[in-house]
Design an enzyme around this catalytic site. Structure first.
Site, mmCIF file in Angstrom:
data_model
loop_
_atom_site.group_PDB
_atom_site.id
_atom_site.type_symbol
_atom_site.label_atom_id
_atom_site.label_comp_id
_atom_site.label_asym_id
_atom_site.label_seq_id
_atom_site.Cartn_x
_atom_site.Cartn_y
_atom_site.Cartn_z
ATOM 1 N N SER A 100 74.734 16.145 63.249
ATOM 2 C CA SER A 100 75.498 17.352 63.560
ATOM 3 C C SER A 100 76.618 17.000 64.516
ATOM 4 C CB SER A 100 74.582 18.409 64.188
ATOM 5 O OG SER A 100 75.351 19.448 64.773
ATOM 6 N N HIS A 146 51.830 29.800 49.983
ATOM 7 C CA HIS A 146 52.654 30.858 50.602
ATOM 8 C C HIS A 146 53.338 30.335 51.871
ATOM 9 C CE1 HIS A 146 50.311 33.605 48.014
ATOM 10 N NE2 HIS A 146 49.288 32.890 48.412
#
Length: 434
Positions: free
Chosen positions: A239, A109
């Site tokens: 970036s 999970h």
């Protein structure tokens, strides 16, 4: 000719001599006039072979040309993809073997769970890819040739050519199938081979896309955790605005293209469902796009994943730090058992640990501090009987179960044997273009 039709050696030699002599300009002009791609090339070929013109395409239909060619291309496409997939599996197998023993925090999970190892997690990826390898091999081997079936699949035109001799029609079908390199042809067809074949082909490629998407998503998540990164070039920019970033752009590219690959199977599903009776033409334009794109997309994501798997970078110190943050809570059962062996009461010990673990959790969640549960255990006289055992009780390798053994057994018994047919095609490292 071998079955008795009046075809001369001279006609055959003329066609053989002009196989690569294709006047594409003339073919384009013919297609513009005729609005029929196959007949445009029949006319163009006949122009180059005037002696053989009368027998070119004799008894055949356009799908004899197009569908049989597609089946050859599908088979050859699988033969191009399979060694690439095997190379990816081989590179990941080397990675899994190298890190078979390195403990790492497991997640269910996407929440901290019991420990596994870096190599064992990689084996989850490999197992999916091994299933894909088997599926691609099966889909390739299940392909049959359309063969010589005629306009509605009844072979009526060929039965007429051979003056009602059924055995010669069957032999023609067998000979043409063998010359194309296939063991079998489909016994029944309409004008086309069943479009369910395309579903089978694109289904296994879509499944491969799902596997690669899962693998590269895991790598992207691990990059966020700073535990494992894909290759990052010395001068690569992550970036344009944030110079510090190391975006996992190769894995992102794989995920992006894998999504496209997974959606392409919808085309043949719909096409097969609307083929009226012996055939409709609304399959043609669609198939020219989806079949080619599926193989091309699978090809580039396999090349990209190979590049990723050859340059994965592991950061053991970061992995160890994260384990240290979570392991104290996971070790509570070991501590309880050690205390009971030292003469303690399980219920009393459980309550002590519950209180201390809640206090430590508050430090982590409310104050942003480190997990100090073990320090609290060390400071509590109640746990003095096992204070000297705490280091051994917190050894990460004691929490990974049989993960290292599973890796070794899996690679030896399942993975390496599956790669044997591709051993001569493993090649060297792959460098990606922009």
């Amino acid at each position: 000719q071998s079955l008795g039709l009046p075809i001369t050696d001279e006609q055959i030699q003329e066609m053989e001599a002009n196989l690569d002599n294709i006047d594409f300009k003339m073919a384009a002009e013919e297609e513009k006039k005729l609005r029929h791609d196959v007949m445009a090339h029949v006319h163009t070929f006949a122009h180059c072979c005037p002696k053989a013109a009368a027998i070119i395409h004799l008894g055949a239909t356009s799908c004899y040309v197009g569908d049989n060619t597609d089946l050859i291309v599908l088979r050859d496409g699988f033969n191009l993809l399979l060694p690439k997939l095997a190379r990816v599996i081989s590179r990941l197998a080397d990675f899994a073997e190298k890190y078979a023993d390195l403990p790492t925090l497991g997640f269910t999970h996407y929440q901290p769970a019991q420990l596994t190892t870096v190599g064992k997690r990689c084996c989850l990826w490999i197992q999916d890819l091994c299933m894909d390898l088997q599926n691609l091999e099966r889909a390739r081997d299940d392909l049959r040739f359309r063969g010589v079936k005629g306009t509605t699949g009844t072979q009526a035109s060929f039965l007429q050519l051979f003056e009602g001799d059924h055995s010669k029609v069957e032999e023609l079908d067998r000979l043409v199938t063998a010359k194309a390199g296939f063991q079998r042809s489909y016994m029944v067809t309409g004008q086309t081979y069943s479009r369910k074949v395309d579903i089978e082909v694109l289904s296994v490629l879509a499944s491969l896309g799902a596997s690669i998407h899962k693998i590269c998503t895991d790598i992207r998540l691990l990059a966020n955790l700073k535990e494992i990164e894909e290759p990052f070039e010395k001068e690569q920019i992550g970036s344009s605005a944030m110079p510090y970033k190391r975006n996992p752009m190769r894995s992102e590219r794989c995920c992006s293209l894998a999504r496209h690959l997974m959606t392409l199977v919808l085309d043949p599903l719909q096409t097969a469902s609307v083929q009226w009776f012996e055939r409709t033409l609304d399959d043609s334009a669609n198939r020219r796009v989806c079949l080619a794109e599926a193989f091309l997309t699978a090809d580039i994501i396999l090349s990209t994943l190979q590049n990723i798997s050859e340059g994965l970078v592991v950061y053991p110190k970061v992995i160890e730090r994260r384990i240290r943050q979570e392991l104290p809570f996971m070790a509570t059962e070991n501590i309880i058992m050690a205390m009971v062996k030292a003469g303690g009461n399980r219920q009393d010990c459980h309550e002590k640990i519950r209180v201390l673990s809640q206090q430590a959790a508050a430090v982590v969640k409310q104050e942003g501090g480190d997990n100090d549960f073990i320090d609290r255990v060390r400071a509590d006289p109640y746990f003095s009987p096992i204070h000297k055992q705490l280091e051994s009780l917190l050894d990460p390798s004691s929490f990974t179960g049989r993960a290292p053994q599973q890796v070794a057994k899996f690679l030896k018994e399942e993975v390496r044997p599956a790669l044997i047919p591709y051993k001569s095609k493993m090649g060297g490292k792959i460098e990606l273009a922009l």
